[in-house]
Design a protein around this motif. Structure first.
Motif, PDB file in Angstrom:
ATOM      1  N   ARG A   1     -19.299  41.638  81.765  1.00 33.56           N
ATOM      2  CA  ARG A   1     -20.708  41.306  81.475  1.00 33.56           C
ATOM      3  C   ARG A   1     -20.880  41.021  79.986  1.00 33.56           C
ATOM      4  O   ARG A   1     -20.287  41.723  79.145  1.00 33.56           O
TER       5      ARG A   1
ATOM      6  N   ARG B   1     -28.610  48.762  75.875  1.00 37.08           N
ATOM      7  CA  ARG B   1     -28.335  47.973  74.667  1.00 37.08           C
ATOM      8  C   ARG B   1     -29.595  47.777  73.832  1.00 37.08           C
ATOM      9  O   ARG B   1     -29.529  47.733  72.594  1.00 37.08           O
TER      10      ARG B   1
ATOM     11  N   ILE C   1     -18.427  45.001  89.770  1.00 36.61           N
ATOM     12  CA  ILE C   1     -17.660  46.257  89.808  1.00 36.61           C
ATOM     13  C   ILE C   1     -18.490  47.442  90.306  1.00 36.61           C
ATOM     14  O   ILE C   1     -17.981  48.324  90.985  1.00 36.61           O
ATOM     15  N   ASP C   2     -19.806  47.430  90.033  1.00 36.08           N
ATOM     16  CA  ASP C   2     -20.642  48.553  90.485  1.00 36.08           C
ATOM     17  C   ASP C   2     -21.134  48.366  91.929  1.00 36.08           C
ATOM     18  O   ASP C   2     -21.794  49.256  92.475  1.00 36.08           O
TER      19      ASP C   2
ATOM     20  N   LYS D   1     -15.356  55.641  87.532  1.00 34.15           N
ATOM     21  CA  LYS D   1     -16.806  55.474  87.353  1.00 34.15           C
ATOM     22  C   LYS D   1     -17.481  56.853  87.444  1.00 34.15           C
ATOM     23  O   LYS D   1     -16.834  57.863  87.261  1.00 34.15           O
TER      24      LYS D   1
ATOM     25  N   SER E   1     -27.933  47.972  82.023  1.00 32.60           N
ATOM     26  CA  SER E   1     -27.053  47.579  80.904  1.00 32.60           C
ATOM     27  C   SER E   1     -27.887  47.071  79.728  1.00 32.60           C
ATOM     28  O   SER E   1     -27.646  47.443  78.572  1.00 32.60           O
TER      29      SER E   1
ATOM     30  N   ALA F   1     -10.601  44.995  82.175  1.00 33.82           N
ATOM     31  CA  ALA F   1     -11.832  44.242  81.924  1.00 33.82           C
ATOM     32  C   ALA F   1     -12.935  45.288  81.813  1.00 33.82           C
ATOM     33  O   ALA F   1     -13.269  45.935  82.795  1.00 33.82           O
ATOM     34  N   SER F   2     -13.460  45.505  80.619  1.00 34.97           N
ATOM     35  CA  SER F   2     -14.502  46.519  80.467  1.00 34.97           C
ATOM     36  C   SER F   2     -15.510  46.105  79.409  1.00 34.97           C
ATOM     37  O   SER F   2     -15.184  45.992  78.226  1.00 34.97           O
ATOM     38  N   ALA F   3     -16.744  45.907  79.860  1.00 31.82           N
ATOM     39  CA  ALA F   3     -17.806  45.544  78.925  1.00 31.82           C
ATOM     40  C   ALA F   3     -18.122  46.707  78.002  1.00 31.82           C
ATOM     41  O   ALA F   3     -18.556  46.507  76.864  1.00 31.82           O
ATOM     42  N   GLN F   4     -17.896  47.918  78.488  1.00 27.52           N
ATOM     43  CA  GLN F   4     -18.197  49.085  77.643  1.00 27.52           C
ATOM     44  C   GLN F   4     -17.232  49.143  76.459  1.00 27.52           C
ATOM     45  O   GLN F   4     -17.649  49.380  75.327  1.00 27.52           O
TER      46      GLN F   4
ATOM     47  N   THR G   1     -22.130  54.184  79.985  1.00 24.27           N
ATOM     48  CA  THR G   1     -22.453  53.077  79.075  1.00 24.27           C
ATOM     49  C   THR G   1     -23.079  53.640  77.811  1.00 24.27           C
ATOM     50  O   THR G   1     -22.723  53.239  76.701  1.00 24.27           O
TER      51      THR G   1
HETATM   52  C1  S3P Z   1     -21.472  48.521  82.073  1.00 24.88           C
HETATM   53  C2  S3P Z   1     -20.180  48.151  82.284  1.00 24.88           C
HETATM   54  C3  S3P Z   1     -19.399  48.524  83.464  1.00 24.88           C
HETATM   55  C4  S3P Z   1     -20.275  49.099  84.578  1.00 24.88           C
HETATM   56  C5  S3P Z   1     -21.318  50.031  84.050  1.00 24.88           C
HETATM   57  C6  S3P Z   1     -22.218  49.318  83.060  1.00 24.88           C
HETATM   58  C7  S3P Z   1     -22.155  48.096  80.840  1.00 24.88           C
HETATM   59  O1  S3P Z   1     -18.434  49.478  83.093  1.00 24.88           O
HETATM   60  O2  S3P Z   1     -19.493  49.749  85.542  1.00 24.88           O
HETATM   61  O3  S3P Z   1     -22.120  50.540  85.090  1.00 24.88           O
HETATM   62  O4  S3P Z   1     -23.388  48.151  80.754  1.00 24.88           O
HETATM   63  O5  S3P Z   1     -21.441  47.657  79.907  1.00 24.88           O
HETATM   64  P1  S3P Z   1     -17.025  49.033  82.447  1.00 24.88           P
HETATM   65  O6  S3P Z   1     -17.329  48.279  81.245  1.00 24.88           O
HETATM   66  O7  S3P Z   1     -16.299  50.306  82.107  1.00 24.88           O
HETATM   67  O8  S3P Z   1     -16.328  48.258  83.517  1.00 24.88           O
END
Ligand code: S3P
Length: 442
Positions: A194, A26, A318-319, A346, A22, A166-169, A95
């Motif tokens: 995250r 970034r 989640i992973d 995923k 991740s 809930a999604s950091a992406q 991502t």
């Molecule tokens: C990630 C967010 C997660 C994760 C992915 C990496 C990231 O996905 O499953 O492997 O780096 O932001 P989601 O944000 O869709 O849950």
């Protein structure tokens, strides 16, 4: 390339976790947006990150690997991203593509995004729809899938958005687009995901505020801003460390140390769950590196017992459910993992892929719409697991084979290189007996 995991010896030794995926994505994307030269050390040199690096070059950044193993990125800065000449191929990286779509939206350009079969089956509407609310237009395949073409005039309006999952992406894509708006863009997260984007944006000079809001948070970024280059030291990936950790917990006589593991609480739900299952996991030598707390984790073979994983913990692990399912297969009793329907979108449908992995190797497993339950005990093995281009399904299957009565094979091991290119040498160096073959497994 196929692979087969035979019974392992007791694992021993000290290894270093590979760079966090991740944070590596970034660092490439923020470095490409920034003014000046960003230097990245400890980058994960996995295929997913290399796809993101090439994509950033397509948009105009200059990226180079230095002789000492560090990477330099000369960002586009005030000039901004340009329209790429050809398609932007994001490979297997969800991502990568989702964050790049957000970053690219803030500039006047047109770009077509493509990916491999796995990425092309994943929903992109969750990112493209809020970006369209900010002002971009897009064309995509049914269900918002790739290939997708995004067009922006570079004049976005700020957004106040509450994502349905809930999604950091999704959070990250919107915040990155928000950098090039005139105003404050807000993401309201019902559950904390995250937090690397918000932390790294601050390090790159953006004005980001984070306020607790119920079980989640409200993150705001103020635009317009040109990020300023900085240096990034990538910590070790807890999601990759999970594989040797579960291998050591389930292999009799094992005693190993994994160094350099990021302990960010938005990522450590698996460690908490394994500890509740009775795992010997001791973290020490806590220190800060690249703005994150890292530690060394000492793991010994442990008698595990089944637990019910709290649903609210899902975003912080989640992973890790496929590899937790392997620990559960060797635990006494049943482990119940629910509230994880997101796993279905995923790199593969990880609920059905994990259930098929276990059932095909003699483990009693129940599948639900939103998760699964695994009954532990001795594992027969003997199956060949279909990995569906999913690195975490592939590695989980090989960890299962380390203690099953018969070996476990996987049809395709090539995807492991997306997140853990040193997996085979690291695992076999600890005592695993995993063999790869150019010939497809039967
Ligand atoms: C990630 C967010 C997660 C994760 C992915 C990496 C990231 O996905 O499953 O492997 O780096 O932001 P989601 O944000 O869709 O849950």
């Amino acid at each position: 390339m196929s692979a087969t995991s035979h019974r392992a010896q007791a694992l021993s030794g000290t290894v270093r976790a590979p760079g966090d995926k991740s944070i590596s994505h970034r660092s490439m994307i923020l470095g490409a947006m920034a003014e000046g030269t960003t230097t990245v050390t400890g980058l994960l040199e996995g295929a997913d990150i290399l796809s993101t690096a090439v994509a950033m070059q397509d948009f105009g950044a200059q990226i180079e690997r230095q002789k000492d193993g560090s990477w330099t990125i000369i960002g586009c800065g005030k000039a901004g991203f340009k329209s790429p000449e050809g398609d932007v191929d994001c490979g297997n990286a969800g991502t990568g593509v989702r964050l790049i779509m957000g970053a690219a939206s803030g500039y006047a350009l047109k770009a077509t995004f493509t990916g491999d079969a796995s990425l092309s089956s994943r929903p992109m509407g969750r990112v493209l729809d809020p970006l369209a609310e900010m002002g971009v237009t897009y064309e995509a395949q049914a269900g918002g899938r790739l290939p997708a073409t995004l067009t922006s005039d570079g004049k976005l309006t700020p957004l106040d958005y509450t994502p349905p999952h809930a999604s950091a992406q999704v959070k990250s894509a919107i915040l990155l687009a928000g950098l090039n708006t005139d105003g404050v863009t807000v993401v309201n997260e019902p559950t904390l995901s995250r937090d690397h984007t918000e932390n790294m944006l601050k390090a790159f000079g953006a004005e980001v505020t984070v306020k607790a809001q119920g079980a989640g948070q409200k993150v705001s970024v103020k635009g317009p801003v040109t990020l300023k280059a900085t240096n990034v030291n990538v910590p070790g990936d807890p999601s990759s460390a999970a594989f040797p950790i579960v291998a050591a917990l389930t292999t009799p006589g094992s005693d190993i140390v994994i160094e350099n593991v990021m302990m960010n609480p938005t990522r450590t739900g698996l460690f908490e769950t394994l500890t509740e299952m009775g795992a010997y996991l001791r973290s020490d030598n806590f220190r800060t590196s690249g703005g994150e707390v890292i530690a060394d984790i000492h793991v010994k073979h442990s008698k595990l017992h089944g637990v019910t994983v709290p649903e609210g913990r899902a975003p912080s692990m989640i992973d890790e459910y496929p590899i937790l399912a392997i620990a559960a297969a060797y635990a006494s009793g049943t482990t119940i993992m629910r509230g994880i329907a997101e796993m279905r979108v995923k790199e593969s449908d990880r609920i059905s892929a994990t259930v098929a992995l276990l059932v095909g190797n003699g483990v009693e497993t129940s599948e639900y719409d939103d998760g699964f339950a695994v009954k532990g005990g001795a594992v027969a093995g003997g199956g060949t697991v279909i990995t569906h281009h999913d690195h975490r399904i592939a590695m989980s299957a090989l960890i299962l084979g380390m203690n099953s009565n018969q070996a476990v094979s996987i049809d395709d091991a090539s995807m492991i290189a997306t997140s853990f290119p040193t997996f085979f040498e690291l695992m076999n160096g600890l005592g695993a007996n995993i063999k790869t073959s150019k010939v497809a497994a039967a």
